[in-house]
Design a protein around this motif. Structure first.
Motif, PDB file in Angstrom:
ATOM      1  N   LEU A 116       0.829  -1.204   0.000  1.00 63.68           N
ATOM      2  CA  LEU A 116       0.000   0.000   0.000  1.00 63.68           C
ATOM      3  C   LEU A 116       0.865   1.257   0.000  1.00 63.68           C
ATOM      4  CD1 LEU A 116      -2.485  -1.046   2.854  1.00 63.68           C
ATOM      5  CD2 LEU A 116      -2.749  -1.439   0.403  1.00 63.68           C
ATOM      6  N   LYS A 117       0.380   2.286  -0.689  1.00 64.96           N
ATOM      7  CA  LYS A 117       1.004   3.603  -0.658  1.00 64.96           C
ATOM      8  C   LYS A 117      -0.066   4.632  -0.326  1.00 64.96           C
ATOM      9  CE  LYS A 117       4.650   2.604  -4.035  1.00 64.96           C
ATOM     10  NZ  LYS A 117       5.274   3.001  -5.333  1.00 64.96           N
ATOM     11  N   ASN A 118       0.248   5.505   0.647  1.00 62.26           N
ATOM     12  CA  ASN A 118      -0.715   6.516   1.087  1.00 62.26           C
ATOM     13  C   ASN A 118      -0.019   7.854   1.308  1.00 62.26           C
ATOM     14  OD1 ASN A 118      -1.717   3.873   2.984  1.00 62.26           O
ATOM     15  ND2 ASN A 118      -3.198   4.779   1.597  1.00 62.26           N
ATOM     16  N   THR A 119      -0.795   8.911   1.212  1.00 59.40           N
ATOM     17  CA  THR A 119      -0.398  10.219   1.710  1.00 59.40           C
ATOM     18  C   THR A 119      -1.420  10.648   2.753  1.00 59.40           C
ATOM     19  OG1 THR A 119      -1.599  11.354  -0.062  1.00 59.40           O
ATOM     20  CG2 THR A 119       0.734  10.887  -0.433  1.00 59.40           C
ATOM     21  N   ARG A 120      -0.940  11.360   3.768  1.00 54.55           N
ATOM     22  CA  ARG A 120      -1.826  11.797   4.846  1.00 54.55           C
ATOM     23  C   ARG A 120      -1.654  13.287   5.100  1.00 54.55           C
ATOM     24  NH1 ARG A 120      -0.112   9.722   9.772  1.00 54.55           N
ATOM     25  NH2 ARG A 120       1.770   8.773   8.913  1.00 54.55           N
ATOM     26  N   LEU A 121      -2.755  13.947   5.400  1.00 51.59           N
ATOM     27  CA  LEU A 121      -2.764  15.343   5.832  1.00 51.59           C
ATOM     28  C   LEU A 121      -3.636  15.430   7.077  1.00 51.59           C
ATOM     29  CD1 LEU A 121      -3.465  17.044   2.375  1.00 51.59           C
ATOM     30  CD2 LEU A 121      -1.232  16.844   3.504  1.00 51.59           C
ATOM     31  N   TRP A 122      -3.201  16.184   8.092  1.00 54.37           N
ATOM     32  CA  TRP A 122      -4.001  16.260   9.303  1.00 54.37           C
ATOM     33  C   TRP A 122      -3.851  17.619   9.981  1.00 54.37           C
ATOM     34  CZ3 TRP A 122       0.531  13.370   9.121  1.00 54.37           C
ATOM     35  CH2 TRP A 122       1.555  13.759   9.985  1.00 54.37           C
ATOM     36  N   GLY A 123      -4.844  17.910  10.795  1.00 49.77           N
ATOM     37  CA  GLY A 123      -4.826  19.081  11.657  1.00 49.77           C
ATOM     38  C   GLY A 123      -5.249  18.675  13.051  1.00 49.77           C
ATOM     39  N   THR A 124      -4.636  19.285  14.087  1.00 49.16           N
ATOM     40  CA  THR A 124      -4.933  18.917  15.470  1.00 49.16           C
ATOM     41  C   THR A 124      -5.244  20.151  16.299  1.00 49.16           C
ATOM     42  OG1 THR A 124      -2.607  19.050  16.167  1.00 49.16           O
ATOM     43  CG2 THR A 124      -3.401  16.915  15.348  1.00 49.16           C
ATOM     44  N   LEU A 125      -6.011  19.934  17.330  1.00 48.32           N
ATOM     45  CA  LEU A 125      -6.335  20.973  18.306  1.00 48.32           C
ATOM     46  C   LEU A 125      -6.236  20.354  19.694  1.00 48.32           C
ATOM     47  CD1 LEU A 125      -7.561  23.693  19.314  1.00 48.32           C
ATOM     48  CD2 LEU A 125      -9.817  22.676  18.918  1.00 48.32           C
ATOM     49  N   ASP A 126      -5.410  20.954  20.556  1.00 49.74           N
ATOM     50  CA  ASP A 126      -5.293  20.540  21.951  1.00 49.74           C
ATOM     51  C   ASP A 126      -5.832  21.650  22.838  1.00 49.74           C
ATOM     52  OD1 ASP A 126      -3.907  18.425  20.859  1.00 49.74           O
ATOM     53  OD2 ASP A 126      -1.931  19.154  21.474  1.00 49.74           O
ATOM     54  N   TYR A 127      -6.597  21.277  23.856  1.00 51.79           N
ATOM     55  CA  TYR A 127      -7.134  22.267  24.793  1.00 51.79           C
ATOM     56  C   TYR A 127      -6.913  21.762  26.211  1.00 51.79           C
ATOM     57  CZ  TYR A 127     -10.266  25.443  27.202  1.00 51.79           C
ATOM     58  OH  TYR A 127     -10.781  26.385  28.054  1.00 51.79           O
ATOM     59  N   ARG A 128      -6.135  22.517  26.978  1.00 54.03           N
ATOM     60  CA  ARG A 128      -5.840  22.117  28.356  1.00 54.03           C
ATOM     61  C   ARG A 128      -7.015  22.451  29.252  1.00 54.03           C
ATOM     62  NH1 ARG A 128      -3.210  24.765  32.453  1.00 54.03           N
ATOM     63  NH2 ARG A 128      -2.488  26.401  31.027  1.00 54.03           N
ATOM     64  N   ILE A 129      -7.459  21.462  30.005  1.00 54.59           N
ATOM     65  CA  ILE A 129      -8.584  21.609  30.922  1.00 54.59           C
ATOM     66  C   ILE A 129      -8.037  21.650  32.336  1.00 54.59           C
ATOM     67  CG2 ILE A 129     -10.733  20.589  31.744  1.00 54.59           C
ATOM     68  CD1 ILE A 129     -10.902  19.113  29.068  1.00 54.59           C
ATOM     69  N   GLY A 130      -8.340  22.708  33.081  1.00 55.45           N
ATOM     70  CA  GLY A 130      -7.804  22.818  34.424  1.00 55.45           C
ATOM     71  C   GLY A 130      -6.293  22.930  34.388  1.00 55.45           C
ATOM     72  N   GLY A 131      -5.639  22.267  35.326  1.00 53.75           N
ATOM     73  CA  GLY A 131      -4.186  22.376  35.396  1.00 53.75           C
ATOM     74  C   GLY A 131      -3.430  21.312  34.648  1.00 53.75           C
ATOM     75  N   LYS A 132      -4.050  20.160  34.341  1.00 52.96           N
ATOM     76  CA  LYS A 132      -3.292  19.046  33.798  1.00 52.96           C
ATOM     77  C   LYS A 132      -3.925  18.377  32.574  1.00 52.96           C
ATOM     78  CE  LYS A 132      -1.103  17.731  38.196  1.00 52.96           C
ATOM     79  NZ  LYS A 132      -0.897  16.612  39.164  1.00 52.96           N
ATOM     80  N   SER A 133      -5.194  18.095  32.626  1.00 49.80           N
ATOM     81  CA  SER A 133      -5.827  17.285  31.573  1.00 49.80           C
ATOM     82  C   SER A 133      -5.858  18.036  30.242  1.00 49.80           C
ATOM     83  CB  SER A 133      -7.247  16.902  31.977  1.00 49.80           C
ATOM     84  OG  SER A 133      -7.234  16.116  33.159  1.00 49.80           O
ATOM     85  N   THR A 134      -5.823  17.262  29.149  1.00 46.32           N
ATOM     86  CA  THR A 134      -5.842  17.837  27.807  1.00 46.32           C
ATOM     87  C   THR A 134      -6.898  17.139  26.968  1.00 46.32           C
ATOM     88  OG1 THR A 134      -3.472  18.365  27.891  1.00 46.32           O
ATOM     89  CG2 THR A 134      -4.501  18.278  25.711  1.00 46.32           C
ATOM     90  N   ALA A 135      -7.830  17.913  26.434  1.00 47.24           N
ATOM     91  CA  ALA A 135      -8.766  17.412  25.426  1.00 47.24           C
ATOM     92  C   ALA A 135      -8.144  17.665  24.062  1.00 47.24           C
ATOM     93  CB  ALA A 135     -10.107  18.113  25.536  1.00 47.24           C
ATOM     94  N   TYR A 136      -8.288  16.719  23.150  1.00 48.40           N
ATOM     95  CA  TYR A 136      -7.653  16.886  21.847  1.00 48.40           C
ATOM     96  C   TYR A 136      -8.570  16.375  20.743  1.00 48.40           C
ATOM     97  CZ  TYR A 136      -6.355  11.949  22.564  1.00 48.40           C
ATOM     98  OH  TYR A 136      -6.384  10.590  22.815  1.00 48.40           O
ATOM     99  N   GLY A 137      -8.394  16.956  19.567  1.00 52.62           N
ATOM    100  CA  GLY A 137      -9.146  16.539  18.397  1.00 52.62           C
ATOM    101  C   GLY A 137      -8.238  16.527  17.189  1.00 52.62           C
ATOM    102  N   ARG A 138      -8.605  15.718  16.210  1.00 53.22           N
ATOM    103  CA  ARG A 138      -7.828  15.642  14.980  1.00 53.22           C
ATOM    104  C   ARG A 138      -8.746  15.299  13.820  1.00 53.22           C
ATOM    105  NH1 ARG A 138      -3.626  10.830  13.590  1.00 53.22           N
ATOM    106  NH2 ARG A 138      -5.609   9.729  13.861  1.00 53.22           N
ATOM    107  N   ILE A 139      -8.502  15.940  12.685  1.00 54.01           N
ATOM    108  CA  ILE A 139      -9.124  15.559  11.420  1.00 54.01           C
ATOM    109  C   ILE A 139      -8.001  15.157  10.479  1.00 54.01           C
ATOM    110  CG2 ILE A 139     -10.514  16.299   9.457  1.00 54.01           C
ATOM    111  CD1 ILE A 139     -11.840  18.338  11.269  1.00 54.01           C
TER     112      ILE A 139
END
Length: 293
Positions: free
Chosen positions: A174-197
């Motif tokens: 298999l041969k592939n190309t990938r493109l992505w974008g990410t968003l990280d959001y820190r919740i409180g002092g430590k936890s991180t919510a994250y998303g990616r497309i």
């Protein structure tokens, strides 16, 4: 469809360049539910599975300049499929990355180039045995003290095993190309919510016990036949794949962390008689992470 864990993309890009030489060790354990582990086209082709995985890793960081660093990682991972037992596999991984942050400001972007190599050996699926080589580049930057954005591109080449039957090909070449974008959001002092497309363009493998109307590269897949109740035809097709991830990383004391991920994927064939055929599915994952020196 290959899996690219969002935690690796989101949190690795969020890390700054290495400021001092160090060696760290890691242990990961996860439970994953895949609603379409067979990558089936129709209801009769689709079957879910639960996968249990454990991985050990070692990571070494070293300084290469005033604002740059190199990171080397090696790991061994075993994944046990509870339904498609033949798909259980051992993966040996290696990664080398170079990072640089040219600016001194808080929001200055961090650039990274990296190469990855994975060696795969399955319990009883020789057509999947082989290697995956990847070259990638990414950039990430803080927008605020809580928000970080990232983007990247990669090229993947997978070499699969020979099915050994007349007229069939190495379907997992298999041969592939990938493109992505990410968003990280820190919740409180430590936890991180994250998303990616992520968009994946190129080869994917579609499986079916009910359809034979495909042209091009194909092979039969004995590893899926028992659970799907008949001869399974696998087709390598040019496709467009989208992956949507939402997750939460919760650090605990002493280098321990928990990570939770929901992922939706969809892959659609793009050419010839395959056009319009597609598969989709969901992943639910819970992981335990431990890092120590």
């Amino acid at each position: 469809m290959k899996r690219y864990p969002a935690i690796a993309a989101a949190l690795l890009m969020a890390a700054p360049p290495a400021l001092a030489d160090s060696t760290r060790y890691g242990l990961d354990a996860e439970v994953l539910h895949d609603s379409n582990a067979s990558r089936g086209l129709y209801d009769a082709d689709r079957k879910a599975d639960n996968i249990l995985s454990v991985e050990g890793s070692v990571t070494h960081s070293m300084v290469t300049g005033a604002r740059s660093g190199a990171v080397f990682r090696a790991g061994a991972r075993y994944s046990q499929f509870t339904t498609f037992d033949d798909l259980s596999n051992l993966a040996l991984t290696g990664r080398a990355a170079w990072r640089i942050q040219p600016g001194m400001e808080f929001s200055s972007p961090i650039f990274e180039v990296a190469g990855n190599l994975v060696w795969l050996q399955h319990a009883d699926s020789t057509i999947r045995d082989g290697t995956i080589a990847t070259l990638e580049a990414s950039v990430g930057s803080h927008v605020t003290d809580r928000v970080r954005l990232g983007a990247g591109a990669a090229m993947d080449q997978r070499s699969g095993g020979d099915p050994g039957r007349a007229g069939e090909v190495a379907i997992y070449d298999l041969k592939n190309t990938r493109l992505w974008g990410t968003l990280d959001y820190r919740i409180g002092g430590k936890s991180t919510a994250y998303g990616r497309i992520m968009y994946v363009g190129g080869d994917q493998v579609f499986n079916s016990v009910t359809s034979s109307g495909f042209s091009g590269a194909w092979a039969t897949d004995p590893a899926l036949a028992g659970e799907l109740g008949g001869l399974v035809n696998s087709y390598r097709v040019d496709s467009s794949t989208f992956v949507y991830d939402v997750g939460l990383n919760v650090p605990l004391a002493g280098g321990h962390a928990l990570d939770f991920l929901f992922s939706y994927y969809t892959s659609k064939a793009e050419e010839g008689s395959q056009t319009g055929n597609k598969y989709d599915g969901m992943l639910l994952r819970a992981s335990y992470l431990y890092r120590f020196q």
